[in-house]
Write an enzyme that holds these catalytic residues in place. Structure first.
Site, mmCIF file in Angstrom:
data_model
loop_
_atom_site.group_PDB
_atom_site.id
_atom_site.type_symbol
_atom_site.label_atom_id
_atom_site.label_comp_id
_atom_site.label_asym_id
_atom_site.label_seq_id
_atom_site.Cartn_x
_atom_site.Cartn_y
_atom_site.Cartn_z
ATOM 1 N N ARG A 42 64.624 97.446 26.319
ATOM 2 C CA ARG A 42 65.893 97.735 27.010
ATOM 3 C C ARG A 42 65.695 97.675 28.526
ATOM 4 O O ARG A 42 66.574 97.253 29.266
ATOM 5 C CB ARG A 42 66.472 99.090 26.581
ATOM 6 C CG ARG A 42 67.715 99.477 27.381
ATOM 7 C CD ARG A 42 68.660 100.421 26.674
ATOM 8 N NE ARG A 42 68.019 101.572 26.060
ATOM 9 C CZ ARG A 42 67.434 102.573 26.728
ATOM 10 N NH1 ARG A 42 67.408 102.572 28.039
ATOM 11 N NH2 ARG A 42 66.883 103.574 26.074
ATOM 12 N N ASP A 166 83.178 85.800 40.446
ATOM 13 C CA ASP A 166 83.013 85.293 39.078
ATOM 14 C C ASP A 166 82.923 83.767 39.185
ATOM 15 O O ASP A 166 83.905 83.103 39.519
ATOM 16 C CB ASP A 166 84.222 85.742 38.235
ATOM 17 C CG ASP A 166 84.097 85.367 36.768
ATOM 18 O OD1 ASP A 166 83.340 84.426 36.460
ATOM 19 O OD2 ASP A 166 84.773 86.003 35.936
ATOM 20 N N LYS A 191 79.695 80.786 28.351
ATOM 21 C CA LYS A 191 80.451 79.558 28.571
ATOM 22 C C LYS A 191 79.497 78.400 28.880
ATOM 23 O O LYS A 191 78.716 78.031 28.039
ATOM 24 C CB LYS A 191 81.484 79.799 29.674
ATOM 25 C CG LYS A 191 82.282 81.121 29.500
ATOM 26 C CD LYS A 191 83.145 81.149 28.258
ATOM 27 C CE LYS A 191 83.689 82.525 27.923
ATOM 28 N NZ LYS A 191 84.349 83.237 28.993
HETATM 29 C C1 LIG Z 1 84.760 84.518 29.248
HETATM 30 C C2 LIG Z 1 84.881 84.976 30.650
HETATM 31 C C3 LIG Z 1 84.491 86.265 31.029
HETATM 32 C C4 LIG Z 1 83.991 87.288 30.024
HETATM 33 O O1 LIG Z 1 82.804 86.901 29.425
HETATM 34 P P1 LIG Z 1 82.350 87.302 27.927
HETATM 35 O O2 LIG Z 1 81.026 86.658 27.829
HETATM 36 O O3 LIG Z 1 83.401 86.756 27.004
HETATM 37 O O4 LIG Z 1 82.304 88.792 27.868
HETATM 38 C C5 LIG Z 1 84.605 86.606 32.370
HETATM 39 N N1 LIG Z 1 85.090 85.744 33.279
HETATM 40 C C6 LIG Z 1 85.495 84.489 32.954
HETATM 41 C C7 LIG Z 1 86.012 83.586 34.007
HETATM 42 C C8 LIG Z 1 85.401 84.075 31.629
HETATM 43 O O5 LIG Z 1 85.809 82.834 31.298
#
Ligand SMILES: *Cc1c(COP(=O)(O)O)cnc(C)c1O
Length: 367
Positions: A42, A166, A191
């Site tokens: 962890r 992000d 992604k």
């Molecule tokens: C999918 C996504 C998230 C969240 O990510 P998870 O891996 O699904 O928890 C955050 N920001 C963007 C732009 C995303 O496409």
């Protein structure tokens, strides 16, 4: 080392004297006590260390922290803020993270949602206890572009305000927010970094190893939303081909965006790489490619849009994005009844199938 070379070499940290060329998976959750050794998975693990080292290098940061999902990575940032802090976030923020701010942190953090295509709105939203500016560019699902340099400029007089970006849609192949003034980059590695729709993960990469980063590391270790060694291994493996996948995604998306712009049954296309997009100039300046995501307004009702989507063979009607396979969805259907997304808005994650097959498929379905 250039990006492609880093991607292939920086994720291997082999200590085994037999020198395996790829990093083995270390499944053990515990390590025998000795000086400088790891202790417990962890807190850290060889595969996570290798992944974090790789991510830090790709985003040109000092350090990186890997999480079990993108949402867990985002939550670590909110959790690290002092109670009662004020957060400035995009009005079209990724809905899962927006939900954290409006529901999980209701009464714990104050939030102002602003139109990030107009950076001066950030300055107007500032309060004495503002502690975080959250950016997301390109945004989801309208691919809106925030000028990262201009946004950071709005908070530069208050050094205690952290800017987190992000970078999921752009990926470090096309955009490095730390070079443009952000303090921390966030990724949903589910992604493009994962790229094959089979790993859930998230990451934060920091410019400075300061007190705020220490706090995030504490959330990671004590909160415990960490990825498994197996997921870290797969992610490190996937990232080796990231640059080449992104080139393919962006090439296909650019051609499909132009095709859709000229299609009689398409009202409007949202892709930062087409001149008609309001963010085209900023995107051209701060991104080295426009990515593989686009959306468009179909000329029809919600039902007619759904019917067109059902005719597609290679674009799977599924959520998420960034995998090698093309995905399509009517976004409002996914976001639920209180969404502000137009009912005929279709979001596409353009995949790496042969372009002629993708264009032929769209021809058959859109009429
Ligand atoms: C999918 C996504 C998230 C969240 O990510 P998870 O891996 O699904 O928890 C955050 N920001 C963007 C732009 C995303 O496409």
């Amino acid at each position: 080392m250039r990006f492609e070379t880093v991607a292939i070499h920086a994720g291997t940290q082999v200590t085994d004297s037999r020198k395996p060329v790829t990093q083995p998976i270390t499944l053990s959750t515990i390590f025998e006590h000795q000086e400088d050794s790891l202790i417990y998975t962890r807190a850290s693990n060889p595969n996570r260390l290798a992944l974090e080292n790789l991510l830090a290098k790709l985003e040109k940061g000092r350090d990186a922290a890997a999480f079990s999902s993108g949402n867990a990575a985002g939550m670590a940032v909110f959790q690290a803020l002092p109670a009662g802090s004020h957060v400035i976030a995009p009005e079209d923020m990724y809905h899962g993270l927006r939900l954290q701010l409006t529901e999980l942190y209701k009464g714990k953090l104050e939030v102002s949602f602003v139109d990030m295509t107009r950076p001066e709105e950030i300055g107007k939203a500032l309060r004495p206890h503002t502690a975080l500016l959250w950016l997301e560019t390109p945004s989801n699902p309208l691919l809106k572009i925030t000028d990262i340099i201009a946004a950071c400029q709005q908070v530069k007089d208050v050094p205690s305000i952290k800017v987190v970006c992000d970078n999921t849609f752009a990926t470090p192949v096309f955009q490095n927010p730390l070079d443009l003034g952000a303090d921390i980059v966030m990724h949903s590695s589910t992604k493009y970094l994962g790229g094959h729709s089979d790993i859930l993960g998230g990451a934060l990469i920091t410019k400075e190893e300061d007190a705020f980063w220490e706090q995030i590391r504490l959330v990671q270790k004590v909160g415990g939303a960490v990825p498994s060694p197996f997921d870290c291994y797969y992610l490190t493996r996937s990232i080796k081909t990231l640059a080449y996948r992104m080139k393919g995604h962006a090439e296909h998306a650019g051609i499909i965006a132009t095709y859709l712009e000229n299609h009689p049954n398409v009202q409007r296309v949202f892709y930062p790489g087409v001149k008609s997009h309001e963010g085209f100039e900023v995107a051209s300046a701060q991104m080295s490619g426009f990515g593989g995501m686009l959306s468009f307004l179909y000329n029809g009702s919600a039902e007619e849009t759904d019917r067109a989507i059902r005719k597609l063979k290679y674009f799977t009607n599924a959520t998420s994005l960034g995998g090698v396979e093309s995905l399509i969805e009517r976004r409002a259907a996914v976001e639920g009844p209180d969404t502000t997304t137009p009912q005929n808005l279709v979001r596409v994650s353009v995949g790496l199938e042969h372009l002629d097959d993708l264009l032929g498929d769209l021809d058959g379905a859109l009429g």
